[in-house]
Design a protein around this motif. Sequence first.
Motif, mmCIF file in Angstrom:
data_model
loop_
_atom_site.group_PDB
_atom_site.id
_atom_site.type_symbol
_atom_site.label_atom_id
_atom_site.label_comp_id
_atom_site.label_asym_id
_atom_site.label_seq_id
_atom_site.Cartn_x
_atom_site.Cartn_y
_atom_site.Cartn_z
ATOM 1 N N SER A 138 0.829 -1.210 0.000
ATOM 2 C CA SER A 138 0.000 0.000 0.000
ATOM 3 C C SER A 138 0.859 1.253 0.000
ATOM 4 O O SER A 138 0.567 2.238 -0.699
ATOM 5 C CB SER A 138 -0.930 0.006 1.218
ATOM 6 N N GLU A 139 1.936 1.220 0.763
ATOM 7 C CA GLU A 139 2.853 2.365 0.795
ATOM 8 C C GLU A 139 3.451 2.608 -0.593
ATOM 9 O O GLU A 139 3.565 3.748 -1.056
ATOM 10 C CB GLU A 139 3.965 2.095 1.815
ATOM 11 N N ASP B 206 -5.862 -15.416 -4.753
ATOM 12 C CA ASP B 206 -5.519 -14.873 -3.433
ATOM 13 C C ASP B 206 -4.598 -13.657 -3.552
ATOM 14 O O ASP B 206 -4.804 -12.626 -2.906
ATOM 15 C CB ASP B 206 -4.827 -15.948 -2.590
ATOM 16 N N ALA B 207 -3.570 -13.783 -4.383
ATOM 17 C CA ALA B 207 -2.603 -12.694 -4.533
ATOM 18 C C ALA B 207 -3.237 -11.493 -5.221
ATOM 19 O O ALA B 207 -2.949 -10.342 -4.874
ATOM 20 C CB ALA B 207 -1.390 -13.178 -5.317
ATOM 21 N N ALA B 208 -4.106 -11.733 -6.195
ATOM 22 C CA ALA B 208 -4.777 -10.628 -6.875
ATOM 23 C C ALA B 208 -5.659 -9.846 -5.919
ATOM 24 O O ALA B 208 -5.709 -8.607 -5.962
ATOM 25 C CB ALA B 208 -5.608 -11.160 -8.037
ATOM 26 N N GLU B 209 -6.353 -10.559 -5.040
ATOM 27 C CA GLU B 209 -7.208 -9.869 -4.061
ATOM 28 C C GLU B 209 -6.366 -9.023 -3.111
ATOM 29 O O GLU B 209 -6.724 -7.894 -2.780
ATOM 30 C CB GLU B 209 -8.036 -10.877 -3.281
ATOM 31 N N LEU B 210 -5.252 -9.575 -2.658
ATOM 32 C CA LEU B 210 -4.374 -8.801 -1.775
ATOM 33 C C LEU B 210 -3.862 -7.549 -2.483
ATOM 34 O O LEU B 210 -3.838 -6.456 -1.900
ATOM 35 C CB LEU B 210 -3.199 -9.663 -1.316
ATOM 36 N N ALA B 211 -3.470 -7.698 -3.754
ATOM 37 C CA ALA B 211 -2.977 -6.547 -4.508
ATOM 38 C C ALA B 211 -4.055 -5.481 -4.643
ATOM 39 O O ALA B 211 -3.781 -4.279 -4.483
ATOM 40 C CB ALA B 211 -2.496 -6.998 -5.893
ATOM 41 N N MET B 212 -5.270 -5.904 -4.922
ATOM 42 C CA MET B 212 -6.374 -4.950 -5.050
ATOM 43 C C MET B 212 -6.598 -4.203 -3.742
ATOM 44 O O MET B 212 -6.737 -2.976 -3.729
ATOM 45 C CB MET B 212 -7.644 -5.681 -5.468
ATOM 46 N N ARG B 213 -6.613 -4.933 -2.637
ATOM 47 C CA ARG B 213 -6.822 -4.290 -1.339
ATOM 48 C C ARG B 213 -5.699 -3.329 -0.985
ATOM 49 O O ARG B 213 -5.914 -2.341 -0.269
ATOM 50 C CB ARG B 213 -6.957 -5.354 -0.253
ATOM 51 N N ALA B 214 -4.507 -3.609 -1.500
ATOM 52 C CA ALA B 214 -3.358 -2.755 -1.211
ATOM 53 C C ALA B 214 -3.327 -1.506 -2.081
ATOM 54 O O ALA B 214 -2.496 -0.620 -1.857
ATOM 55 C CB ALA B 214 -2.074 -3.535 -1.386
ATOM 56 N N GLY B 215 -4.196 -1.440 -3.080
ATOM 57 C CA GLY B 215 -4.243 -0.247 -3.919
ATOM 58 C C GLY B 215 -3.714 -0.426 -5.316
ATOM 59 O O GLY B 215 -3.547 0.557 -6.045
ATOM 60 N N ALA B 216 -3.454 -1.662 -5.742
ATOM 61 C CA ALA B 216 -2.948 -1.894 -7.095
ATOM 62 C C ALA B 216 -3.989 -1.482 -8.121
ATOM 63 O O ALA B 216 -5.197 -1.607 -7.905
ATOM 64 C CB ALA B 216 -2.582 -3.362 -7.280
ATOM 65 N N ASP B 217 -3.503 -1.034 -9.253
ATOM 66 C CA ASP B 217 -4.383 -0.660 -10.357
ATOM 67 C C ASP B 217 -4.595 -1.816 -11.319
ATOM 68 O O ASP B 217 -5.554 -1.805 -12.094
ATOM 69 C CB ASP B 217 -3.774 0.521 -11.120
ATOM 70 N N GLY B 218 -3.710 -2.786 -11.285
ATOM 71 C CA GLY B 218 -3.845 -3.917 -12.184
ATOM 72 C C GLY B 218 -2.906 -5.043 -11.796
ATOM 73 O O GLY B 218 -1.965 -4.849 -11.025
ATOM 74 N N ILE B 219 -3.193 -6.225 -12.321
ATOM 75 C CA ILE B 219 -2.307 -7.379 -12.135
ATOM 76 C C ILE B 219 -2.194 -8.106 -13.465
ATOM 77 O O ILE B 219 -3.066 -7.994 -14.334
ATOM 78 C CB ILE B 219 -2.810 -8.351 -11.030
#
Length: 670
Positions: free
Chosen positions: A107-108, A163-176
């Motif tokens: 997220s940071e 699982d990893a995609a959901e974590l990335a989304m929650r962290a603020g990622a714009d895409g995977i």
Amino acid sequence: MSSESSGEIQFSNLFSPLEVGPITVRNRICETTNTIESYGHDAMGAPDEHFIAHHIAKAKGGTAWIGSETWLLNSPLPDHAVDEFYEGAAALQLAAYQLPGYQEKVSEFCDAVHAEGSVAIFQLTHLNHALAASSVPTTNIYDYVPHAMGEEDIEFILNTYADAAELAMRAGADGIEIHCAHETTPHTFLSPATNKRDDEWGGDAEQRTRFVIEGLRRIRERVGGNIAIGIRINGQESRQGGYDLMEFREMAYYIAETGFLDFINVDVGHCFGVHAYVPPSYHAPAEFREAGKALKVDVGDRVKILFSGRINEPVVAEELLRSGACDLVGMTRAGIADPEFPNKVREGRMLEMRRCIGCNRCIGEAVHSRAPRAAYRPVCSVNPVIGQEVFWSENFKPAAVEKHVVVVGGGPAGLEAARVAAMRGHRVSLLEKDRALGGQLRLAYKVPGRDSFEDFFYFQENEMERLGVDVRLECDANVAMIDELSPDVVICATGSTPRADLEAEGLDSGSVVMGRDLLRNPTLAGQRVALVSQESYFETPNIAEFLAEKGRQVEIFHMWTQIGSEIDRYSIGTVMKRLEETGVKIHTGLRLSKVEGSTVTCVSAYTGQQENFDGFDTVALVYGSVPESALHEQLQAAGSVKELYIAGSAWVPRRIAEATSHGARIALAI
């Protein structure tokens, strides 16, 4: 008209925004995912200050799409088995994304990317040599034969993507993106060379896409339309039995038809062969652009195409976009060489752009570094800041006191020392004995396929003029000359000279020359050349190819088991291909014993047995270099210089990156 608007007009496509699924990218310049280990190794790959400083420098510099470094996802291990397959960035148990606090670190990083107006895209990767579609080696460069995945293994791995995609989304990622190229697990399902299954996960081109489609389906179910979803895929395999461009198009079409994709990130090649997916300088920019253009025809505008493959020049990137070869351009190594290049281009400051020379130190060394993982730091031959961003942010400051700095030597170390010293506000004089700047790079760029090395000394020449460095060419410096200049600081960057053979007999023969001298004057070489080598990097094959291109018959006699053992895996295939095509013969395990007339006598490195080779007109020695440090020693003895330094190969002959880094660090300390 302002310089900024002129740059934006000239590169109107490159600097236009684009919608990719639910996100808007401010321009078309992308950092594709590249694992160069930029983090500090204290959290198994979690973004830290080093990671953030490296990748955010590109966002600050104008790169719109920040792909950062891959997430290696967990694979299942049988009971009591250990992960013993870590090789070439491949592993089974490296699930850093599952560590406590990892999401907060991500997220940071995402917040920092967004603060610069860029988007954060994360790549999800399964890469190992133990589990694959079939029991066929995932790559020809290693002899590991993997275990064919069972249904439970497949189920486990498919769920880790979601699982990893959901974590990335929650962290603020714009895409995977799912990594489906470069010997990854999905690649082993897509390739007919590695997928020999006779169940529903194997078969024809359509059936081999099932693993990828199922992974995408689970991701889409988990994240919905909140982030962009894509795949990275190889447009054409460079391996026996692999798929070609037409079969790739068929598979990509089936995947795109599902509606799960917002983008496809395509490059071309294999990890060891020709064409490598990280093409070195020998390859033309965007050599396999037809793979991107074909996809554009197949999928239209519904799926955006990101193409990469040695695109270090904005003119090439603009042409790709205008010609319809892609929607987004991967310019990863361009951004390593100069993180600010997009802003420089947009503002009309292209003379200040430091271009990637295609030497592949950055990625090749990260994948196959001999340093312990905890000690490894990223490296760039032309940019000493890379991998040291935090150090530079803390130490690059205007000089407290202006000093007169004399730099002796206009090679990589001297040029970078002069540039950084001038940037800090010192008055700099650069003394170079030759008629032009560049040092040994002036020789290297003469080799076929190495012309991009010229970009480095052109950049430095422009910088010397822009920064007001007093450059004096054809100036063979000595103690008296330097004393007359009354410097406060002297940096001896006098380079190196070729190492001679101290053991062999008959070297005073007129037929024996230094290999490096043949780059200066190929007429010194007769028709048949014995190239005797005791170095294991590019110098031997480069000189051999240079002479072969000039019509000479060249035979290499190398001291050990193979030539080029220090060359990175993305370059070695091309190097060997070019030698084979030019008819260069290679003998290994031999050391020179004697030169007598046209006969070269060698001894076996293993048994000491002698062998004669007849009919050579010239014997060229390629034994590496020795430091040229005489001036530094003379200045030390004279004691007239207040601050005296030795830099680059004058200290220890190494490579371009070590020279530029050494020169720059001295300039930071003055």
